[in-house]
Design a protein around this motif. Structure first.
Motif, PDB file in Angstrom:
ATOM      1  N   GLY A 417       0.754  -1.142   0.140  1.00 43.56           N
ATOM      2  CA  GLY A 417      -0.089   0.090   0.051  1.00 43.56           C
ATOM      3  C   GLY A 417       0.834   1.109   0.063  1.00 43.56           C
ATOM      4  O   GLY A 417       0.621   2.383  -0.778  1.00 43.56           O
ATOM      5  N   ALA A 418       1.937   1.222   0.873  1.00 39.72           N
ATOM      6  CA  ALA A 418       2.990   2.404   0.948  1.00 39.72           C
ATOM      7  C   ALA A 418       3.406   2.639  -0.354  1.00 39.72           C
ATOM      8  O   ALA A 418       3.830   3.850  -0.893  1.00 39.72           O
ATOM      9  CB  ALA A 418       3.798   2.215   2.044  1.00 39.72           C
ATOM     10  N   THR A 419       3.964   1.609  -1.140  1.00 37.65           N
ATOM     11  CA  THR A 419       4.526   1.826  -2.340  1.00 37.65           C
ATOM     12  C   THR A 419       3.643   2.281  -3.523  1.00 37.65           C
ATOM     13  O   THR A 419       4.028   3.132  -4.480  1.00 37.65           O
ATOM     14  CB  THR A 419       5.528   0.557  -3.057  1.00 37.65           C
ATOM     15  N   LYS A 420       2.155   1.741  -3.420  1.00 38.88           N
ATOM     16  CA  LYS A 420       1.353   2.290  -4.580  1.00 38.88           C
ATOM     17  C   LYS A 420       1.000   3.856  -4.247  1.00 38.88           C
ATOM     18  O   LYS A 420       0.888   4.717  -5.023  1.00 38.88           O
ATOM     19  CB  LYS A 420      -0.079   1.626  -4.224  1.00 38.88           C
ATOM     20  N   ARG A 421       0.928   4.302  -2.874  1.00 29.49           N
ATOM     21  CA  ARG A 421       0.885   5.671  -2.524  1.00 29.49           C
ATOM     22  C   ARG A 421       2.047   6.535  -3.049  1.00 29.49           C
ATOM     23  O   ARG A 421       1.765   7.506  -3.567  1.00 29.49           O
ATOM     24  CB  ARG A 421       0.464   5.830  -0.978  1.00 29.49           C
ATOM     25  N   THR A 422       3.363   5.843  -2.961  1.00 23.84           N
ATOM     26  CA  THR A 422       4.394   6.603  -3.264  1.00 23.84           C
ATOM     27  C   THR A 422       4.280   6.705  -4.774  1.00 23.84           C
ATOM     28  O   THR A 422       4.571   7.760  -5.605  1.00 23.84           O
ATOM     29  CB  THR A 422       5.590   5.745  -2.981  1.00 23.84           C
ATOM     30  N   ALA A 423       3.800   5.861  -5.610  1.00 30.74           N
ATOM     31  CA  ALA A 423       3.778   5.712  -6.960  1.00 30.74           C
ATOM     32  C   ALA A 423       2.580   6.831  -7.302  1.00 30.74           C
ATOM     33  O   ALA A 423       2.831   7.525  -8.428  1.00 30.74           O
ATOM     34  CB  ALA A 423       3.103   4.532  -7.525  1.00 30.74           C
ATOM     35  N   GLU A 424       1.539   7.166  -6.523  1.00 30.16           N
ATOM     36  CA  GLU A 424       0.551   8.381  -6.822  1.00 30.16           C
ATOM     37  C   GLU A 424       1.373   9.549  -6.645  1.00 30.16           C
ATOM     38  O   GLU A 424       1.249  10.483  -7.347  1.00 30.16           O
ATOM     39  CB  GLU A 424      -0.501   8.344  -5.763  1.00 30.16           C
ATOM     40  N   GLY A 540       1.016  -6.566   7.724  1.00 28.65           N
ATOM     41  CA  GLY A 540       0.610  -5.802   6.525  1.00 28.65           C
ATOM     42  C   GLY A 540      -0.789  -5.413   6.600  1.00 28.65           C
ATOM     43  O   GLY A 540      -1.475  -4.694   5.785  1.00 28.65           O
ATOM     44  N   GLU A 541      -1.878  -6.530   6.885  1.00 31.43           N
ATOM     45  CA  GLU A 541      -3.124  -6.338   6.653  1.00 31.43           C
ATOM     46  C   GLU A 541      -3.735  -5.316   7.997  1.00 31.43           C
ATOM     47  O   GLU A 541      -3.205  -5.355   8.769  1.00 31.43           O
ATOM     48  CB  GLU A 541      -3.553  -7.777   6.789  1.00 31.43           C
ATOM     49  N   LYS A 542      -5.081  -4.964   7.353  1.00 28.80           N
ATOM     50  CA  LYS A 542      -5.818  -4.307   8.344  1.00 28.80           C
ATOM     51  C   LYS A 542      -7.222  -4.808   8.497  1.00 28.80           C
ATOM     52  O   LYS A 542      -7.666  -5.302   7.068  1.00 28.80           O
ATOM     53  CB  LYS A 542      -5.698  -2.820   8.218  1.00 28.80           C
ATOM     54  N   LEU A 543      -8.052  -4.544   9.238  1.00 31.16           N
ATOM     55  CA  LEU A 543      -9.329  -4.927   9.278  1.00 31.16           C
ATOM     56  C   LEU A 543     -10.113  -4.214   8.198  1.00 31.16           C
ATOM     57  O   LEU A 543     -11.142  -5.030   7.580  1.00 31.16           O
ATOM     58  CB  LEU A 543     -10.048  -4.978  10.349  1.00 31.16           C
ATOM     59  N   TYR A 544     -10.316  -3.053   8.106  1.00 31.25           N
ATOM     60  CA  TYR A 544     -11.028  -2.311   7.418  1.00 31.25           C
ATOM     61  C   TYR A 544     -10.055  -1.590   6.363  1.00 31.25           C
ATOM     62  O   TYR A 544      -9.099  -0.813   6.605  1.00 31.25           O
ATOM     63  CB  TYR A 544     -11.911  -1.383   8.055  1.00 31.25           C
ATOM     64  N   ILE A 599       5.045   9.148   3.976  1.00 30.19           N
ATOM     65  CA  ILE A 599       3.545   8.980   3.802  1.00 30.19           C
ATOM     66  C   ILE A 599       3.199   8.917   5.556  1.00 30.19           C
ATOM     67  O   ILE A 599       3.484   7.785   6.202  1.00 30.19           O
ATOM     68  CB  ILE A 599       3.112   7.742   3.237  1.00 30.19           C
ATOM     69  N   PRO A 600       3.215  10.030   6.090  1.00 26.96           N
ATOM     70  CA  PRO A 600       3.136  10.170   7.409  1.00 26.96           C
ATOM     71  C   PRO A 600       1.973   9.154   8.294  1.00 26.96           C
ATOM     72  O   PRO A 600       1.930   8.675   9.283  1.00 26.96           O
ATOM     73  CB  PRO A 600       2.658  11.658   7.938  1.00 26.96           C
ATOM     74  N   THR A 601       1.024   8.682   7.400  1.00 22.91           N
ATOM     75  CA  THR A 601      -0.150   8.002   7.690  1.00 22.91           C
ATOM     76  C   THR A 601       0.259   6.504   7.686  1.00 22.91           C
ATOM     77  O   THR A 601      -0.690   5.574   8.031  1.00 22.91           O
ATOM     78  CB  THR A 601      -1.194   8.286   6.987  1.00 22.91           C
ATOM     79  N   TYR A 602       1.423   6.069   7.167  1.00 22.24           N
ATOM     80  CA  TYR A 602       2.067   4.817   7.112  1.00 22.24           C
ATOM     81  C   TYR A 602       2.104   4.311   8.408  1.00 22.24           C
ATOM     82  O   TYR A 602       3.136   4.744   9.255  1.00 22.24           O
ATOM     83  CB  TYR A 602       3.166   4.631   6.097  1.00 22.24           C
ATOM     84  N   LYS A 603       1.484   3.313   8.656  1.00 26.18           N
ATOM     85  CA  LYS A 603       1.645   2.440   9.897  1.00 26.18           C
ATOM     86  C   LYS A 603       2.208   1.146   9.781  1.00 26.18           C
ATOM     87  O   LYS A 603       1.571   0.277   9.177  1.00 26.18           O
ATOM     88  CB  LYS A 603       0.376   2.401  10.658  1.00 26.18           C
ATOM     89  N   SER A 604       3.861   0.709   9.909  1.00 24.96           N
ATOM     90  CA  SER A 604       4.297  -0.322   9.708  1.00 24.96           C
ATOM     91  C   SER A 604       4.705  -0.910  11.104  1.00 24.96           C
ATOM     92  O   SER A 604       5.357  -0.417  12.018  1.00 24.96           O
ATOM     93  CB  SER A 604       5.411  -0.181   8.958  1.00 24.96           C
ATOM     94  N   LYS A 605       3.826  -2.195  11.331  1.00 17.70           N
ATOM     95  CA  LYS A 605       4.355  -3.048  12.456  1.00 17.70           C
ATOM     96  C   LYS A 605       5.900  -3.450  12.561  1.00 17.70           C
ATOM     97  O   LYS A 605       6.402  -3.656  13.707  1.00 17.70           O
ATOM     98  CB  LYS A 605       3.331  -4.278  12.523  1.00 17.70           C
ATOM     99  N   GLN A 606       6.371  -3.339  11.411  1.00 17.81           N
ATOM    100  CA  GLN A 606       7.877  -3.841  11.298  1.00 17.81           C
ATOM    101  C   GLN A 606       8.792  -2.841  11.674  1.00 17.81           C
ATOM    102  O   GLN A 606       9.748  -2.933  12.580  1.00 17.81           O
ATOM    103  CB  GLN A 606       8.053  -4.368   9.698  1.00 17.81           C
ATOM    104  N   LEU A 607       8.191  -1.529  11.518  1.00 17.62           N
ATOM    105  CA  LEU A 607       8.861  -0.404  12.001  1.00 17.62           C
ATOM    106  C   LEU A 607       8.809  -0.189  13.347  1.00 17.62           C
ATOM    107  O   LEU A 607       9.804   0.269  13.946  1.00 17.62           O
ATOM    108  CB  LEU A 607       8.551   0.880  10.978  1.00 17.62           C
TER     109      LEU A 607
END
Length: 610
Positions: A417-424, A540-544, A599-607
């Motif tokens: 999702g973050a890479t697709k947002r970066t592509a945008e 990387g998954e989220k419920l909604y 992308i400040p709204t990016y939430k990575s559990k790995q990070l």
């Protein structure tokens, strides 16, 4: 063999008609004189029969009386029959008057009645005979139609005109109270959906057909559940989209699919606008062998592009879609190109050679868990691959560039999702300095696409289960592949440059409910025949899923199902610096941190874990 049989059948009809044309005048005389045959009248009739019969046969032939399939005769066939008999008898009457042949005036009228009745009865015997043969074979299936409307009536006509039909239509059911106890196309309306079980039992129904092309998913689901509880085979007619696009005939019936349960209002396209920006143009589709790319190629083939370049890195998928297209659209010009969008030099040669005017960029890595493991590959393909194609489109003066994005780019929790947002963001930056119109289209999941849950569930059900769902409350937005591509094409026609278009995805669907629907569609019971196991959210998954961030808003467009997001581009210098970092590193933590910075709204559990 079939040809000889048709010839024999025609000669049978001609012989029967000749006998009727010859006997009818004699019977008319007998009726006129109460059972006697006066010598004068009999001699007069016998003298006329030799020219009357050929006249009647010739007129009947030109009315098509020997080319019709009388087993499936309809009103137009009856009208033709009356016309042929009436014209022949009128012509005979005129000849009799002009030649001064003696004949009581009532004889032609009685002859007309007898001829019409005799030929009509002979055609009816053909129908009765075939019905009896089919009945004796014992292979007729009792069929019940759900939906006493235009579609139901059209289905009846299709079935009656099909020479191979072995169905016995028992009637209709419909929830409209005004239609109860009525008849449609000659068949009774037996009741409502709630009464379906008892109707199936009483009428010994073998097969049920849902004939409501405009019904929404909830209605289809309700009817399907009612039908399946009866044990009868359940089929459905195609939806409006399929019929309009010529994919299915009105009379074609098929098993109910998951797409039917998600039906929404049909999309109305502005074909003139789509034709204007695609017709006569060279169109490049990256990822043309994928689910979205291949459907784009199908739909624009109907518009009439000058040339369509099918680009992908998988030779088998490109070969398959090319073979399908040249079979369906033999007049359209296609070029197949095997290339990787990350290979800048290769892509540059392709652009210089073909000079595409319209580019649909559908190539991407989209599998969330796999991209979590190898973010450097996601960056290379989704970000820099997109940058390559977009910059080359700009340098080669393409008119329109459409990026296929995803709702996972909104408040991303995954590398994908973050890479697709970066592509945008990359696309918006290039758009600021280009005459090419760069636009992004963002939508949710598409049913049946590669890597989606539906093919996985289908495979698990085929293996006897269990079906694995990550969480009971997980929801996703879904639409069908053709519907998504229709909106992609429409959004492209509205491009002014820099927009991020969103699609009306309808209501989100619980993955658990979808799994249960699929199990039922296979004639099985969830929890009994096939178990559902909850495995927990994957990396990387989220419920909604969301289509907008809290900072973004939308404005409407000229199409009611397409909206435009209000998105501010990233500072050009900041974007350039971040891209340089991403290009030069393969360190996972650096990649994640850089994506977070962009992308400040990016939430990575790995990070968060490091």
């Amino acid at each position: 063999m079939d040809f000889l049989q048709r010839i024999r059948d025609k000669f049978k009809l001609i012989l029967i008609d000749a006998i009727i044309f010859a006997i009818a005048p004699i019977l008319a005389v007998m009726l006129r004189f109460e059972g006697t045959l006066p010598a004068r009248e009999l001699a007069s009739i016998q003298g006329c029969i030799f020219w009357m019969v050929p006249i009647c046969l010739v007129i009947s032939y030109f009315y098509g009386m020997y080319h019709r399939i009388w087993h499936y005769a309809r009103m137009r066939d009856l009208v033709a029959l009356i016309g042929a008999v009436s014209l022949s008898q009128a012509l005979i009457f005129i000849i009799v008057v002009l030649t001064g042949t003696y004949m009581p005036r009532s004889i032609p009228i009685i002859t007309w009645i007898l001829t019409l009745g005799g030929i009509g009865a002979s055609r009816l015997m053909f129908k009765v005979n075939l019905d009896l043969v089919t009945e004796l074979k014992g292979d007729r299936k009792n069929l019940l139609i759900v939906g006493a409307g235009d579609a139901g009536a059209m289905l009846v006509r299709e079935l009656e005109q099909n020479s191979a039909a072995t169905t016995n239509i028992v009637g209709f059911i419909d929830d409209d109270a005004k239609k109860q106890n009525g008849r449609l196309a000659g068949f009774p309306i037996l009741g409502t959906v709630d009464e379906l079980a008892s109707i199936v039992r009483v009428k010994a129904v073998d097969r049920i057909v849902i004939a409501i092309p405009s019904a929404d998913g909830a209605t289809i689901r309700h009817i399907d559940n009612a039908c399946r509880s009866t044990g009868a085979q359940v089929c459905i007619m195609p939806g409006i989209y399929s019929m309009v696009n010529g994919e299915l005939d009105m009379g074609e019936m098929r098993e109910i699919s998951l797409e039917d349960l998600l039906r929404r209002d049909p999309i109305k396209l502005d074909f003139e606008k789509i034709t204007n920006y695609i017709a006569g143009k060279t169109v490049l589709i990256t990822g043309a062998g994928g689910s979205i790319g291949s459907e784009i190629s199908r739909q624009i083939s109907r518009v009439g592009a000058k040339e369509i370049i099918l680009l992908g890195r998988g030779e088998n998928s490109i070969y398959e879609i090319h073979q399908e297209l040249i079979r369906k659209f033999p007049e359209q010009n296609y070029r197949t190109v095997i290339a990787n969008i990350t290979d800048r030099e290769r892509m540059a040669r392709i652009f210089q050679r073909f000079k595409p005017q319209v580019v649909f960029h559908a190539a991407a890595h989209k599998h969330v868990p796999l991209m979590e493991i190898q973010p450097d590959e996601a960056i290379r393909n989704n970000v820099f691959g997109t940058q390559n194609v977009a910059e080359l489109a700009d340098q080669n003066h393409a008119e329109i560039f459409v990026l296929i994005s995803t709702d996972k780019a909104v408040n991303p929790t995954s590398v994908m999702g973050a890479t697709k947002r970066t592509a945008e963001l990359v696309l918006q930056e290039i758009n600021q300095h280009s005459k090419t119109k760069f636009v992004t289209v963002r939508f949710g999941n598409v049913l049946g696409s590669r890597g989606s849950v539906v093919p996985l569930f289908e495979k698990q059900i085929a293996q006897g289960g269990p079906v694995t769902v990550t969480h009971k409350e997980m929801t996703r937005y879904f639409m069908t592949i053709p519907e998504a591509v229709q909106l992609v094409l429409q959004a492209g026609s509205q491009a002014e440059g820099g927009e991020v278009f969103l699609f009306d995805m309808g209501e989100p669907v619980k993955i658990k409910d979808m799994a249960e629907d699929l199990i039922r569609l296979h004639g099985l019971t969830p929890g009994k025949d096939i178990n559902i196991v909850y495995t927990g959210l994957r990396p990387g998954e989220k419920l909604y899923e969301e289509l907008l961030t809290s900072e973004e808003g939308t404005t409407s467009t000229k199409h009611k199902k397409i909206f435009k997001a209000k998105i501010q581009p990233l500072d050009e210098e900041e974007l350039s610096e971040s891209l340089c970092v991403l290009r030069e590193t393969t360190d996972k933590q650096v990649i994640l941190a850089t994506l977070k910075h962009m992308i400040p709204t990016y939430k990575s559990k790995q990070l968060q874990e490091n």
